[in-house]
Design a protein around this motif. Structure first.
Motif, short mmCIF file in Angstrom:
data_model
loop_
_atom_site.label_atom_id
_atom_site.label_comp_id
_atom_site.label_asym_id
_atom_site.label_seq_id
_atom_site.Cartn_x
_atom_site.Cartn_y
_atom_site.Cartn_z
N UNK A 177 0.86 -1.19 0.00
CA UNK A 177 0.00 0.00 0.00
C UNK A 177 0.89 1.25 0.00
N UNK A 178 0.30 2.37 -0.38
CA UNK A 178 1.05 3.62 -0.30
C UNK A 178 1.39 3.96 1.15
N UNK A 179 0.45 3.63 2.05
CA UNK A 179 0.68 3.93 3.47
C UNK A 179 1.92 3.19 3.97
N UNK A 180 2.03 1.90 3.61
CA UNK A 180 3.21 1.12 4.02
C UNK A 180 4.47 1.71 3.38
N UNK A 181 4.38 2.03 2.09
CA UNK A 181 5.54 2.58 1.39
C UNK A 181 5.95 3.93 2.00
N UNK A 182 4.96 4.70 2.48
CA UNK A 182 5.30 6.02 3.05
C UNK A 182 6.11 5.87 4.34
N UNK A 183 5.87 4.79 5.08
CA UNK A 183 6.64 4.53 6.30
C UNK A 183 8.07 4.11 5.94
N UNK A 184 8.17 3.21 4.95
CA UNK A 184 9.49 2.74 4.50
C UNK A 184 10.31 3.92 3.95
N UNK A 185 9.64 4.74 3.17
CA UNK A 185 10.27 5.93 2.61
C UNK A 185 10.82 6.83 3.74
N UNK A 186 9.99 7.05 4.75
CA UNK A 186 10.41 7.89 5.88
C UNK A 186 11.61 7.27 6.59
N UNK A 187 11.55 5.94 6.80
CA UNK A 187 12.65 5.26 7.50
C UNK A 187 13.96 5.42 6.74
N UNK A 188 13.86 5.46 5.41
CA UNK A 188 15.08 5.57 4.59
C UNK A 188 15.55 7.01 4.41
N UNK A 189 14.60 7.98 4.44
CA UNK A 189 14.97 9.33 4.02
C UNK A 189 15.00 10.38 5.13
N UNK A 190 14.28 10.17 6.23
CA UNK A 190 14.32 11.19 7.29
C UNK A 190 15.49 10.87 8.21
N UNK A 191 16.46 11.76 8.21
CA UNK A 191 17.73 11.45 8.89
C UNK A 191 17.75 12.00 10.32
N UNK A 192 16.58 12.06 10.95
CA UNK A 192 16.50 12.53 12.34
C UNK A 192 15.71 11.49 13.13
N UNK A 193 15.82 11.52 14.45
CA UNK A 193 14.92 10.68 15.25
C UNK A 193 13.47 11.06 14.95
N UNK A 194 12.59 10.05 14.90
CA UNK A 194 11.18 10.30 14.54
C UNK A 194 10.22 9.60 15.48
N UNK A 195 9.08 10.25 15.69
CA UNK A 195 7.89 9.60 16.23
C UNK A 195 7.01 9.27 15.03
N UNK A 196 6.54 8.03 14.94
CA UNK A 196 5.62 7.63 13.87
C UNK A 196 4.22 7.60 14.45
N UNK A 197 3.31 8.34 13.81
CA UNK A 197 1.94 8.44 14.31
C UNK A 197 0.99 7.92 13.24
N UNK A 198 0.47 6.71 13.47
CA UNK A 198 -0.36 6.01 12.48
C UNK A 198 -1.81 6.00 12.97
N UNK A 199 -2.67 6.76 12.29
CA UNK A 199 -4.06 6.86 12.69
C UNK A 199 -5.03 6.21 11.73
N UNK A 200 -4.51 5.70 10.64
CA UNK A 200 -5.43 5.21 9.61
C UNK A 200 -5.12 3.81 9.10
N UNK A 201 -3.88 3.58 8.66
CA UNK A 201 -3.60 2.38 7.86
C UNK A 201 -2.89 1.29 8.66
N UNK A 202 -3.57 0.17 8.91
CA UNK A 202 -2.89 -0.93 9.59
C UNK A 202 -1.65 -1.40 8.82
#
Lengths: 208, 208
Positions: free
Chosen positions: B113-138
Motif C-alpha cells: 500500500x502507499x501507506x506502508x511505502x510512506x513509512x518505509x520511505x520515511x525510515x530511509x529518508x528522514x535522517x532525524x529521530x522520529x515519532x511515527x503516528x499512524x491513525x489510519x492504515x494498519x
C-alpha cells in the motif's frame, strides 16, 4: 514480506463487517451510507443511534454537491479529510477560514471565537450555495443558528458534529431547531473526522 | 448575541468534566494527560481502557520532542491536527509522504500500500529521530513492525492507533511486540484525530 490487500477491497470488507455487526438495527435506506461511513471512520457503533437527519437531508446534500456547492469547515483537519478530487470534479471547493487574519479581526470586533467568526465570514463572503461542516467548535454551530434564524444565511445543509463537554449538546439542539437541513450527531460525540466522513459519504454516492 | 467563553477556559472546564466522569478509574499519572486529551478529542471513554503504553512511553516521547524530533504521519489529516507551532518551536517538523510520487512508485515496486511505502520511505529518508503516528492504515503499522524487527528502524516512539475492521487489531498487536516504545489503542478504535491528540498531549506537556 507482508501480503497486502487493495484499499478498496479492505473498504468493501469493512462495510460488510459493519453491516453484519449492525444486525437487526434499522437504519433508513437514505441515511445508511452516511451512518456506515461514520462507523467506518470511528469504529464506534454509537453513531448508529446518535446521528439525526432532517427530512431528506442526505438527498438535499447530494443534490447540492452535484450542483457544485462549496463546503465550509471549522477546522483544517476536516478540510484535509474531505475528498477534494471528487468535490472539485463536481465544481465545488472546500474552505476553512480559521487562519485568516480578517477572521481573527472579526472575532476581536464581535468578542466571538474565531470559529464563530469564520462562519460569519463565510456567510458574508462565499457567494455560492454552501454545506457547512462543523466538527469541532460548538460556537461555530451557535453562530450558524443565529445567522439562519436572522435570515442572513440559507445553507444547503449543516453538518453539526462538534465533539466535547461544554455547550456541545446545546449547540446541536439549537441547530436542529434553526430551520435549515441538518445532519447532527446528538450528544457529546463527533469530530473533524466525522464531519469529513459525512461529506465523503455523500460525495462517494455521486462519484463512485 | 451569543455569549462566548474563551477557548482555553472551555478546554479547562472540559478536562474537569472528564476527570469527574472518569471517577474512580485509575490511570497511571504519567499517562493521564494523554488519555484525557484523547477523550477530549473523541468524547469516548472507551479510550480510558483501550490505550496501552509501553514502559515510560510518554516520557520517552516527550524527551524526543524536546530534543527536536520529527513526526511522521500516515494521513494529511493527522498532519493537519498536530500543533505545528509548538513542534516547530522545539525544532521538529511533521511529515506525511502519502502524496509523494516516489512513494507511489515504491508501493508499486513492492506491491505494498502507499501507506506502508510512506513509512518505509520515511525510515530511509528522514535522517532525524522520529515519532511515527499512524491513525489510519494498519499496513503502515505492519510495515513499521517489519522495519523495526529487521533492525532498519529505531523509532523514538510509535503511536499505533489505526481505526477499522480489517487487520487493525492484528497490526496493533504486532507493533506492541516489535520492541520499540509504543502508545497503542487496542481494539478497532482510533483515527487520525486520536493520533494527532496523542502528539499534542505530549507537546502541550512541554510548551504550556
Amino acid at each position: 514480506m507482508i501480503e497486502y490487500d487493495k484499499p478498496m477491497d479492505i473498504e468493501r470488507r469493512s462495510f460488510e463487517i459493519i453491516t453484519q455487526l449492525l444486525g437487526e438495527q434499522v437504519i433508513p435506506a437514505e441515511n445508511e451510507l452516511v451512518v456506515k461511513r461514520v462507523i467506518h471512520t470511528t469504529a464506534d457503533f454509537d453513531y448508529a443511534e446518535n446521528l439525526a437527519f432532517s427530512d431528506h437531508a442526505v438527498a438535499q446534500g447530494i443534490a447540492a454537491l452535484r450542483a457544485g456547492c462549496d463546503i465550509v469547515t471549522d477546522t483544517q483537519m476536516a478540510r484535509s479529510g474531505i475528498n477534494k478530487r471528487v468535490l472539485e470534479g463536481l465544481g465545488g471547493q472546500v474552505h476553512c477560514f480559521m487562519s485568516e487574519a480578517e477572521v481573527a479581526a472579526l472575532a476581536g470586533r464581535r468578542g466571538s471565537t474565531r470559529a464563530a467568526a469564520s462562519m460569519r465570514w463565510a456567510a458574508e463572503h462565499v457567494k455560492k450555495p454552501c454545506i457547512f461542516a462543523v466538527g469541532n467548535a460548538p460556537t461555530a454551530l451557535l453562530e450558524l443558528g443565529e445567522l439562519i434564524r436572522g435570515g442572513a444565511l440559507s445553507p444547503a445543509l449543516v453538518i453539526g458534529v462538534p465533539v466535547g463537554f461544554v455547550n456541545v449538546v446545546e449547540s446541536k439542539q439549537q441547530i436542529m431547531d434553526a430551520g435549515a437541513p441538518y445532519i447532527v450527531a446528538r450528544g457529546r460525540k463527533g469530530g473533524s473526522n466525522v464531519a469529513a466522513a459525512i461529506c465523503n459519504a455523500m460525495l462517494y454516492q455521486i462519484a463512485r
